[in-house]
Design a protein around this motif. Structure first.
Motif, PDB file in Angstrom:
ATOM      1  N   ALA A  12      42.877  52.392  56.195  1.00 56.72           N
ATOM      2  CA  ALA A  12      42.866  51.210  55.699  1.00 56.72           C
ATOM      3  C   ALA A  12      41.990  51.004  54.453  1.00 56.72           C
ATOM      4  CB  ALA A  12      42.773  49.916  56.700  1.00 56.72           C
ATOM      5  N   ASP A  13      40.861  51.576  54.918  1.00 51.08           N
ATOM      6  CA  ASP A  13      39.559  51.504  53.712  1.00 51.08           C
ATOM      7  C   ASP A  13      40.095  52.516  52.662  1.00 51.08           C
ATOM      8  OD1 ASP A  13      38.057  50.059  55.093  1.00 51.08           O
ATOM      9  OD2 ASP A  13      36.624  51.663  56.019  1.00 51.08           O
ATOM     10  N   LEU A  14      40.664  53.440  52.899  1.00 47.49           N
ATOM     11  CA  LEU A  14      41.048  54.528  51.767  1.00 47.49           C
ATOM     12  C   LEU A  14      42.121  53.790  50.770  1.00 47.49           C
ATOM     13  CD1 LEU A  14      41.507  58.065  53.261  1.00 47.49           C
ATOM     14  CD2 LEU A  14      39.728  57.122  51.853  1.00 47.49           C
ATOM     15  N   ILE A  15      42.957  52.937  51.574  1.00 43.90           N
ATOM     16  CA  ILE A  15      43.915  52.323  50.844  1.00 43.90           C
ATOM     17  C   ILE A  15      43.252  51.036  49.887  1.00 43.90           C
ATOM     18  CG2 ILE A  15      46.090  50.572  50.728  1.00 43.90           C
ATOM     19  CD1 ILE A  15      46.993  52.214  53.325  1.00 43.90           C
ATOM     20  N   ARG A  75      32.811  46.617  54.246  1.00 45.64           N
ATOM     21  CA  ARG A  75      33.613  45.937  53.487  1.00 45.64           C
ATOM     22  C   ARG A  75      33.372  44.413  53.540  1.00 45.64           C
ATOM     23  NH1 ARG A  75      39.839  47.096  54.025  1.00 45.64           N
ATOM     24  NH2 ARG A  75      39.717  45.751  52.040  1.00 45.64           N
ATOM     25  N   HIS A  76      33.527  43.615  52.488  1.00 47.73           N
ATOM     26  CA  HIS A  76      33.324  42.376  52.378  1.00 47.73           C
ATOM     27  C   HIS A  76      32.158  41.869  52.891  1.00 47.73           C
ATOM     28  CE1 HIS A  76      37.655  42.344  52.297  1.00 47.73           C
ATOM     29  NE2 HIS A  76      38.001  42.602  53.543  1.00 47.73           N
ATOM     30  N   ALA A  77      30.890  42.735  52.490  1.00 48.97           N
ATOM     31  CA  ALA A  77      29.574  42.502  52.753  1.00 48.97           C
ATOM     32  C   ALA A  77      28.965  42.143  51.202  1.00 48.97           C
ATOM     33  CB  ALA A  77      28.974  43.429  53.398  1.00 48.97           C
ATOM     34  N   THR A  78      28.552  40.928  51.127  1.00 52.50           N
ATOM     35  CA  THR A  78      27.886  40.638  49.795  1.00 52.50           C
ATOM     36  C   THR A  78      26.838  39.626  49.862  1.00 52.50           C
ATOM     37  OG1 THR A  78      28.203  39.770  47.750  1.00 52.50           O
ATOM     38  CG2 THR A  78      29.621  38.791  49.352  1.00 52.50           C
ATOM     39  N   SER A  79      25.684  39.587  48.951  1.00 53.24           N
ATOM     40  CA  SER A  79      24.821  38.685  49.009  1.00 53.24           C
ATOM     41  C   SER A  79      25.182  37.511  47.909  1.00 53.24           C
ATOM     42  CB  SER A  79      23.416  39.389  48.700  1.00 53.24           C
ATOM     43  OG  SER A  79      23.657  40.148  47.634  1.00 53.24           O
ATOM     44  N   ALA A  89      32.691  28.557  41.474  1.00 56.14           N
ATOM     45  CA  ALA A  89      31.993  28.728  40.572  1.00 56.14           C
ATOM     46  C   ALA A  89      31.001  30.078  40.851  1.00 56.14           C
ATOM     47  CB  ALA A  89      30.775  27.467  40.481  1.00 56.14           C
ATOM     48  N   ILE A  90      31.522  30.842  40.050  1.00 50.90           N
ATOM     49  CA  ILE A  90      31.081  32.368  40.197  1.00 50.90           C
ATOM     50  C   ILE A  90      30.143  32.692  39.336  1.00 50.90           C
ATOM     51  CG2 ILE A  90      31.437  34.820  40.600  1.00 50.90           C
ATOM     52  CD1 ILE A  90      34.041  33.798  42.259  1.00 50.90           C
ATOM     53  N   GLY A  91      28.822  32.776  39.580  1.00 54.25           N
ATOM     54  CA  GLY A  91      28.097  33.125  38.345  1.00 54.25           C
ATOM     55  C   GLY A  91      27.502  34.646  38.453  1.00 54.25           C
ATOM     56  N   THR A  92      28.007  35.287  39.114  1.00 56.18           N
ATOM     57  CA  THR A  92      27.535  36.873  39.446  1.00 56.18           C
ATOM     58  C   THR A  92      29.006  37.618  38.933  1.00 56.18           C
ATOM     59  OG1 THR A  92      28.067  36.569  41.711  1.00 56.18           O
ATOM     60  CG2 THR A  92      25.738  36.761  40.926  1.00 56.18           C
ATOM     61  N   LEU A  93      28.671  38.926  38.404  1.00 56.37           N
ATOM     62  CA  LEU A  93      29.747  39.807  38.099  1.00 56.37           C
ATOM     63  C   LEU A  93      30.323  40.326  39.376  1.00 56.37           C
ATOM     64  CD1 LEU A  93      27.958  42.087  35.503  1.00 56.37           C
ATOM     65  CD2 LEU A  93      29.561  40.102  35.064  1.00 56.37           C
ATOM     66  N   GLY A  94      29.917  40.370  40.402  1.00 51.65           N
ATOM     67  CA  GLY A  94      30.601  40.959  41.830  1.00 51.65           C
ATOM     68  C   GLY A  94      30.157  39.774  42.599  1.00 51.65           C
ATOM     69  N   PHE A  95      31.341  39.782  43.620  1.00 51.02           N
ATOM     70  CA  PHE A  95      31.395  38.570  44.771  1.00 51.02           C
ATOM     71  C   PHE A  95      32.088  38.967  45.829  1.00 51.02           C
ATOM     72  CE2 PHE A  95      34.668  37.890  41.578  1.00 51.02           C
ATOM     73  CZ  PHE A  95      35.551  37.472  42.192  1.00 51.02           C
ATOM     74  N   GLY A  97      32.283  41.901  47.670  1.00 51.80           N
ATOM     75  CA  GLY A  97      31.819  42.743  48.432  1.00 51.80           C
ATOM     76  C   GLY A  97      32.484  43.802  48.940  1.00 51.80           C
ATOM     77  N   GLU A  98      33.156  44.449  47.793  1.00 47.99           N
ATOM     78  CA  GLU A  98      34.118  45.566  48.393  1.00 47.99           C
ATOM     79  C   GLU A  98      33.706  46.947  47.651  1.00 47.99           C
ATOM     80  OE1 GLU A  98      38.426  44.244  49.164  1.00 47.99           O
ATOM     81  OE2 GLU A  98      38.003  43.975  47.333  1.00 47.99           O
ATOM     82  N   ALA A  99      32.995  46.990  46.481  1.00 45.02           N
ATOM     83  CA  ALA A  99      32.829  48.037  45.640  1.00 45.02           C
ATOM     84  C   ALA A  99      32.013  49.093  46.500  1.00 45.02           C
ATOM     85  CB  ALA A  99      31.994  47.526  44.357  1.00 45.02           C
ATOM     86  N   LEU A 100      30.881  48.703  47.018  1.00 39.84           N
ATOM     87  CA  LEU A 100      30.134  49.888  47.688  1.00 39.84           C
ATOM     88  C   LEU A 100      31.051  50.444  48.680  1.00 39.84           C
ATOM     89  CD1 LEU A 100      26.452  48.628  47.508  1.00 39.84           C
ATOM     90  CD2 LEU A 100      27.746  50.133  45.876  1.00 39.84           C
ATOM     91  N   ALA A 101      31.689  49.740  49.603  1.00 41.89           N
ATOM     92  CA  ALA A 101      32.171  50.201  50.597  1.00 41.89           C
ATOM     93  C   ALA A 101      33.414  51.118  49.835  1.00 41.89           C
ATOM     94  CB  ALA A 101      32.966  49.155  51.097  1.00 41.89           C
ATOM     95  N   ALA A 102      34.082  50.733  49.038  1.00 44.76           N
ATOM     96  CA  ALA A 102      35.351  51.360  48.540  1.00 44.76           C
ATOM     97  C   ALA A 102      34.659  52.861  47.837  1.00 44.76           C
ATOM     98  CB  ALA A 102      35.750  50.641  47.427  1.00 44.76           C
TER      99      ALA A 102
END
Ligand code: ADP
Ligand code: MG
Length: 635
Positions: A12-15, A75-79, A89-95, A97-102
């Motif tokens: 699932a992570d690889l997908i 996965r889905h871990a974000t600050s 109202a998203i003010g950051t580029l990331g939100f 929480g997937e990139a590092l896991a992926a």
């Protein structure tokens, strides 16, 4: 049928990783975004072998607490967000929480990070998403992520990678966009040990533009600043003469995020209607600032596409900001003497797509020969001594002050409704709100230095002397533009003149067909055309711009254009027809013109009413006394 089973977490992570991490450039993008979100002032991106063997991104941002470092790779871990309301109202580029896991799932990864309050940092090693170890480490403030052997465990993906050079180019493009998005951050890009980009991070968009595009290209851009309903638009756009064969130089940013948007592209390009050459596209670096809840960034996994709450308002804000930027530009291309400088209009780089840039693009070094922009002087200049002592330069009183009040040099007065192509047009015409010319500009125009016509070259170019510069005006191009603007100002309804005897001519069968098919449209423009039998057409009236001798040639050309553009929007078809009429009605290059005619054209150009012919070619170029003195070794 085989049994239905839930996939293992690993598969699932690889997908999921496949959605975010498509190629090395996606890794570079996510890591740069994290660095930006961490408040970095400098970001260094290093790749080897197109990023396939190594990608290292180092920042001097806030760092990660040692105990939270492993969490960042879940996965889905974000600050960056906490609950569903934050999504609005998203003010950051990331939100997400997937990139590092992926990224961790498909590579061998090392994290090195330290916060300001920690004496020691932490180092974390992962392979295929599994943590191999964590230990204390002495390291500078900030975060370094080292990604090796991307896709080593997904051979299927590996097969789709392009040549290293192509992947490297895509990585560079990502860093270039980030650099243009954040001029206050200094970005460095190193490819196989060689520095390819360094932006100064001085907060000036112009500096970032110079560093990214190179000086020559950057000179072809004019500043933009405007605002509409809840939208602010700033940045730079190409001058009409510096448009290029691709859209590769169009960069749009919404609240600091690079986005692709058909609506923004359309708004930009429509502002150039009738100013640029067909088949050329303007470049831009445009920053839009909107309220955070005026734009939804959560519509695409890699966040490249956004949805505007008020698309029409955004469209008009961009359209009018660009339009007024083009109107405010006072520069004229300079005559290039000798081989010192290449004209940037058709410079060698112009047709290169962005990713073809392999030369280092470091901060500008002011050693190149002076080019265009530097030669352009403000309209107010101390009137220097006459070129030669003894030779008086008479300045006719009438010309010393422009007879008519100088119109602000805005592009053709385009009725709001007419300015928008029908297909993409907002239903309601946007309210024209170009910003008024700045006081400095008005001042400049009032004190226009006197000028005089010094002669004509090759029956084509009017020579005008003004202060310490000379202008060469292409009389046909300028007159064509004047005609075109006049026709448009009359809202497409030129006076029609009935011919004493109809003009009868026999066009090619398909030309006749296309003219009769568009008979009604042509009728509104003043052409009364009917079938005369035997494949001939009779023309009983023509617009007053078209002289009797030109009727057949004009209609044949219009037929040719209609055959190509017949299926395009009504607006474009009309503009096309008007181009032809304006061109045919204009005084011709190579033909003799009377002094009044020349003066009328020169006046319009000198008043700034006319700058580009309807095809985007310049109507005047400039030659300074200094340039001549240099050539004659007088200075
Ligand atoms: P997102 O950026 O969507 O939050 P990521 O997977 O990219 O998700 O990152 C997870 C978390 O790791 C971030 O929310 C942030 O707290 C932390 N992080 C990642 N990169 C950095 C960095 N360069 N500096 C500081 N913190 C970082
Ligand atoms: Mg992120």
């Amino acid at each position: 049928m085989p049994h239905i089973e839930q996939l293992s977490a690993h598969v699932a992570d690889l997908i999921a990783a496949g959605e975010v991490v498509e190629r090395p450039a996606s890794v570079v993008k996510e890591l740069c975004e994290n660095a930006v979100d961490a408040g970095a002032g400098t970001v260094t991106v290093e790749i080897q072998n197109g990023g396939m063997t190594l990608i290292r991104v180092t920042d001097d941002g806030c760092g990660i607490a040692p105990e939270e470092a492993p969490t960042a790779f879940l996965r889905h871990a974000t600050s960056k967000i906490k609950n569903e309301y934050d999504l609005e109202a998203i003010g950051t580029l990331g939100f997400r929480g997937e990139a590092l896991a992926a990224i961790a799932a498909v590579s061998r990864l090392e994290l090195l990070t330290r916060r300001a309050q920690d004496k020691l940092g932490t180092s974390l090693t992962l392979e295929g998403g599994v943590v191999l170890g964590q230990e204390e480490a002495g390291c500078p403030l900030g975060t370094t992520l080292l990604v090796r052997d991307l896709f080593y465990n997904t051979p299927a993906r590996l097969k789709f990678m392009k040549k290293d050079a192509a992947e490297a180019a895509a990585c560079l493009a990502v860093v270039q966009r980030q650099a243009l998005a954040r001029p206050e951050i200094s970005f460095k890009f190193i490819k196989d040990g060689k520095q390819e980009l360094l932006t100064p991070g001085d907060g000036q968009l112009r500096s970032a533009l110079y560093a990214v595009l190179g000086r020559e290209l950057a000179l072809g851009f004019a500043p933009v600043s405007g605002s509409g309903e809840d939208v602010k638009v700033t940045g730079f756009v190409s001058l009409p003469t510096c448009c290029r064969g691709t859209r590769g130089y169009q960069f749009f940013f919404v609240n600091g995020r690079w986005v692709k948007s058909a609506a923004l592209t359309a708004a930009l390009e429509q502002a150039y209607a009738n100013q640029k050459m067909v088949g050329k596209f303007p470049g831009c670096v445009l920053h839009l600032e909107l309220k955070l809840n005026g734009v939804d960034v959560n519509v695409h996994p890699t966040k490249q596409e956004v949805k505007f709450g008020q698309e029409r308002a955004v469209f008009s804000a961009v359209y009018y900001a660009v339009l007024s930027a083009l109107g405010a530009d006072k520069s004229r291309p300079a005559v290039v003497v000798g081989q010192a400088a290449k004209p940037i209009i058709e410079g060698k780089q112009t047709s290169l797509p962005l990713h073809d840039f392999t030369a280092p693009r470091t901060a500008p070094v002011p050693t190149a020969p002076p080019s265009r922009r530097e030669e352009v002087k403000p309209a107010v200049q101390p009137v220097s001594a006459p070129a030669k002592p003894g030779v008086e330069l008479p300045v006719p009183v009438e010309e010393a002050r422009p007879a008519a009040p100088v119109r602000p040099a805005a592009p053709a007065p385009i009725p709001a409704a007419a300015s928008v192509r029908q297909e993409e047009a907002p239903k309601q015409a946007p309210a024209p709100a170009p910003s008024p010319p700045s006081p400095a500009l008005v001042e400049e125009e009032k004190q226009e230095t006197p000028w005089r016509i010094a002669g004509e070259l090759f029956h084509t170019y009017i020579i005008v002397e003004q202060g310490d510069k000379a202008l060469l005006i292409d009389k046909h191009a300028a007159h064509e533009r004047m005609n075109f603007d006049k026709m448009r100002a009359q809202d497409y309804l030129p006076m029609s003149q009935t011919l004493l005897t109809p003009v009868v001519f026999t066009p090619a069968p398909e030309e006749a067909a296309v003219l009769l098919e568009h008979g009604e449209e042509l009728d509104r423009l003043g052409f009364d055309i009917s079938d005369f039998g035997g494949g001939s057409l009779a023309v009983r009236s023509v617009p007053d711009y078209v002289s009797l001798g030109d009727v057949e040639a004009t209609l044949t050309e219009i037929a040719g254009k209609l055959a190509i553009t017949g299926s395009t929007g009504y607006q474009e078809r009309r503009d096309d027809i008007l181009h032809t009429m304006a061109c045919k009605a204009a005084i011709k290059g190579g033909w003799k013109s009377g002094p009044q005619e020349l003066e009328r054209v020169a006046k319009a150009v000198m008043a700034g009413e006319v700058k580009y012919c309807p095809h985007g070619r310049p109507v005047a170029i400039e030659l300074t006394q200094k340039q001549l003195e240099k050539q004659f070794k007088r200075s």
